[in-house]
Every structure is written in C-alpha cells, then in structure tokens.
Write a protein that holds these residues in place. Structure first.
Motif, PDB file in Angstrom:
ATOM      1  N   CYS A   1     -53.841  -1.210  -9.674  1.00  0.00           N
ATOM      2  CA  CYS A   1     -53.489   0.163 -10.048  1.00  0.00           C
ATOM      3  C   CYS A   1     -54.743   0.942 -10.447  1.00  0.00           C
ATOM      4  O   CYS A   1     -54.884   2.129 -10.129  1.00  0.00           O
ATOM      5  CB  CYS A   1     -52.495   0.154 -11.206  1.00  0.00           C
TER       6      CYS A   1
ATOM      7  N   ARG B   1     -49.291   7.336  -6.796  1.00  0.00           N
ATOM      8  CA  ARG B   1     -48.728   6.920  -5.499  1.00  0.00           C
ATOM      9  C   ARG B   1     -48.603   5.412  -5.414  1.00  0.00           C
ATOM     10  O   ARG B   1     -47.579   4.881  -4.990  1.00  0.00           O
ATOM     11  CB  ARG B   1     -49.605   7.430  -4.356  1.00  0.00           C
ATOM     12  N   PHE B   2     -49.671   4.709  -5.805  1.00  0.00           N
ATOM     13  CA  PHE B   2     -49.650   3.254  -5.707  1.00  0.00           C
ATOM     14  C   PHE B   2     -48.649   2.661  -6.703  1.00  0.00           C
ATOM     15  O   PHE B   2     -47.887   1.755  -6.360  1.00  0.00           O
ATOM     16  CB  PHE B   2     -51.043   2.685  -5.972  1.00  0.00           C
TER      17      PHE B   2
ATOM     18  N   ARG C   1     -45.955   4.009  -7.991  1.00  0.00           N
ATOM     19  CA  ARG C   1     -44.568   4.252  -7.572  1.00  0.00           C
ATOM     20  C   ARG C   1     -44.152   3.254  -6.490  1.00  0.00           C
ATOM     21  O   ARG C   1     -43.035   2.721  -6.515  1.00  0.00           O
ATOM     22  CB  ARG C   1     -44.408   5.689  -7.066  1.00  0.00           C
ATOM     23  N   ALA C   2     -45.047   2.999  -5.538  1.00  0.00           N
ATOM     24  CA  ALA C   2     -44.740   2.016  -4.499  1.00  0.00           C
ATOM     25  C   ALA C   2     -44.605   0.626  -5.107  1.00  0.00           C
ATOM     26  O   ALA C   2     -43.711  -0.154  -4.730  1.00  0.00           O
ATOM     27  CB  ALA C   2     -45.833   2.031  -3.428  1.00  0.00           C
TER      28      ALA C   2
ATOM     29  N   LYS D   1     -41.298   0.353  -6.943  1.00  0.00           N
ATOM     30  CA  LYS D   1     -40.185   0.273  -5.988  1.00  0.00           C
ATOM     31  C   LYS D   1     -40.002  -1.164  -5.501  1.00  0.00           C
ATOM     32  O   LYS D   1     -38.886  -1.702  -5.506  1.00  0.00           O
ATOM     33  CB  LYS D   1     -40.449   1.205  -4.803  1.00  0.00           C
ATOM     34  N   HIS D   2     -41.103  -1.780  -5.077  1.00  0.00           N
ATOM     35  CA  HIS D   2     -41.005  -3.149  -4.582  1.00  0.00           C
ATOM     36  C   HIS D   2     -40.668  -4.126  -5.706  1.00  0.00           C
ATOM     37  O   HIS D   2     -39.883  -5.060  -5.509  1.00  0.00           O
ATOM     38  CB  HIS D   2     -42.328  -3.569  -3.921  1.00  0.00           C
TER      39      HIS D   2
ATOM     40  N   LEU E   1     -49.345  -3.102   0.386  1.00  0.00           N
ATOM     41  CA  LEU E   1     -48.730  -2.080  -0.453  1.00  0.00           C
ATOM     42  C   LEU E   1     -49.623  -0.845  -0.544  1.00  0.00           C
ATOM     43  O   LEU E   1     -49.139   0.291  -0.512  1.00  0.00           O
ATOM     44  CB  LEU E   1     -48.478  -2.649  -1.848  1.00  0.00           C
TER      45      LEU E   1
ATOM     46  N   GLU F   1     -49.253   1.041   2.608  1.00  0.00           N
ATOM     47  CA  GLU F   1     -47.941   1.697   2.599  1.00  0.00           C
ATOM     48  C   GLU F   1     -47.969   2.967   1.755  1.00  0.00           C
ATOM     49  O   GLU F   1     -47.312   3.963   2.082  1.00  0.00           O
ATOM     50  CB  GLU F   1     -46.890   0.726   2.040  1.00  0.00           C
ATOM     51  N   ALA F   2     -48.743   2.922   0.661  1.00  0.00           N
ATOM     52  CA  ALA F   2     -48.831   4.082  -0.225  1.00  0.00           C
ATOM     53  C   ALA F   2     -49.815   5.129   0.276  1.00  0.00           C
ATOM     54  O   ALA F   2     -50.017   6.153  -0.379  1.00  0.00           O
ATOM     55  CB  ALA F   2     -49.237   3.619  -1.634  1.00  0.00           C
TER      56      ALA F   2
END
Length: 208
Positions: free
Chosen positions: A90, A101-102, A104-105, A108-109, A126, A129-130
């Motif tokens: 992070c 952004r990172f 939140r991703a 979520k996972h 990840l 993805e972000a």
C-alpha cells in the motif's frame, strides 16, 4: 478540507470505514488522504495494547453486524497473510499517488471476497488490476515504500493515533474507529461552516 485516513490492510474495521468514505466525502466536502500503517506498530511505539481486546468471536460478530448495517459484503480471512508486506505494498502504491486505488482493490479481494493476495505475484496482479505500473511497484517495494511507511507511522503517532482506522482532521482532531464516523461527519460539517460574526458593542447597546 483534507482528512488523513490511517488504515491497516489487515484491519477489518478499516475495511468497513473505507466502504463509507465516499458517503462521508459527499456529506462534508472533505477529501481523504489514504495512509497505510499497522496497528501493531502504533501500539508497540505507544507502549499500549489494543483498546478493544474483546473475544475474537465477539469481534467477528460485531464486524458482521456493521457490514449488514452498511449493506456491504464481508467474508472473514483465514490462513496466513503477510499483513506487513501488504502494508508496504500500500505504501508503494502511495509512492505512485495511488494508495486509495490500490487499497480499495485490496479490500475488495480481501474482505468482500475473502481472497487476500498471499504472495508477490498476487500483489503484482492486484497492482495491475488497480491500474498501477507493475514494474514501478516492484521497484518501490524495495526502496521508497519503506520510507513512505515510516513517514506514515511517525505522522500517525504525532497525531496521537494508537490504532486503526484513525482519522485526523485539518484542525488536528483525531477520531479512532469506524463507529466514530458520525462524529467525524459532525465535526467536518462544523469546520465547513463560516464563523458567525460577533455582534458589535453598539448593536448590543441598541438592543438593550
């Protein structure tokens, strides 16, 4: 108004707080600066112990109730997870200006799906993805992330934080815990109100 949001990737309450930040921002006009820090590092430096040493089963039930209250998904995480490594990931994202952004991703996972990244490859996936630069992320992990994390920790300690999530407002007020969000909203709304002018002596005199 910019609010410092000190969060932990392994903190379920930080996850719950993160799900409500957009709502708080909409209500108050505040912006949030996401800054990762581990609660264990805060308590170690302050010489304290976590302020909520409740039975783990009680804590899980409490988190599930809050998730239902907010209408957000929650799945508890089992097995070994390198929370410190994820905090540094992070921080590496923060070095790219993409901590939110990172995170939140990651949340979520981790807590919406119960599938946290457990190795370097999953962390890199990840990041991509972000929308982050993967190679830049890897380079940051070996250098800038450590410095960014250390700065976050010192800032949190200076503000009086002893755990996460902790919110620090522009006037230096500190709010700990996702259940303090209503109090944070009230405080931020107060900061956004223009100060009422004091009545002049002549106005007071004429009213008497």
């Amino acid at each position: 108004m910019e609010v410092e949001f000190f969060f932990g990737p392994g903190s379920r309450y930080s996850y719950l707080a993160a799900t409500q930040i957009d709502r708080v921002a909409a209500e108050t006009g505040a912006r949030f600066r996401w800054r990762p820090v581990l609660s264990m590092d805060l308590t170690e430096r302050t010489g304290g112990v976590p302020r909520s040493p409740q039975d783990p089963a009680w804590r899980t039930a409490d988190i599930e109730r809050w998730a239902r209250h907010y209408g957000v998904p929650f799945k508890d995480v089992s097995g070994d997870v390198d929370w410190r490594g994820l905090a540094l990931a992070c921080a590496a994202a923060q070095a790219q200006g993409a901590a939110e952004r990172f995170a939140r991703a990651l949340y979520k996972h981790t807590y919406a799906e119960g599938d946290p990244p457990r190795d370097g490859g999953a962390v890199l996936d990840l990041a991509v993805e972000a929308g982050l630069d993967g190679p830049h992320m890897v380079r940051a992990l070996s250098g800038p992330a450590q410095a960014v994390y250390a700065t976050n920790l010192e800032a949190a300690l200076a503000a009086g934080a002893f755990g996460v999530p902790t919110f620090v407002t522009p006037d230096g007020a500190t709010f700990w815990g996702q259940d303090r969000l209503p109090l944070l909203v009230d405080h931020l709304k107060g900061l956004g109100q223009p100060a009422s002018p004091s009545p002049s002596i002549s106005a007071i005199s004429s009213a008497l």
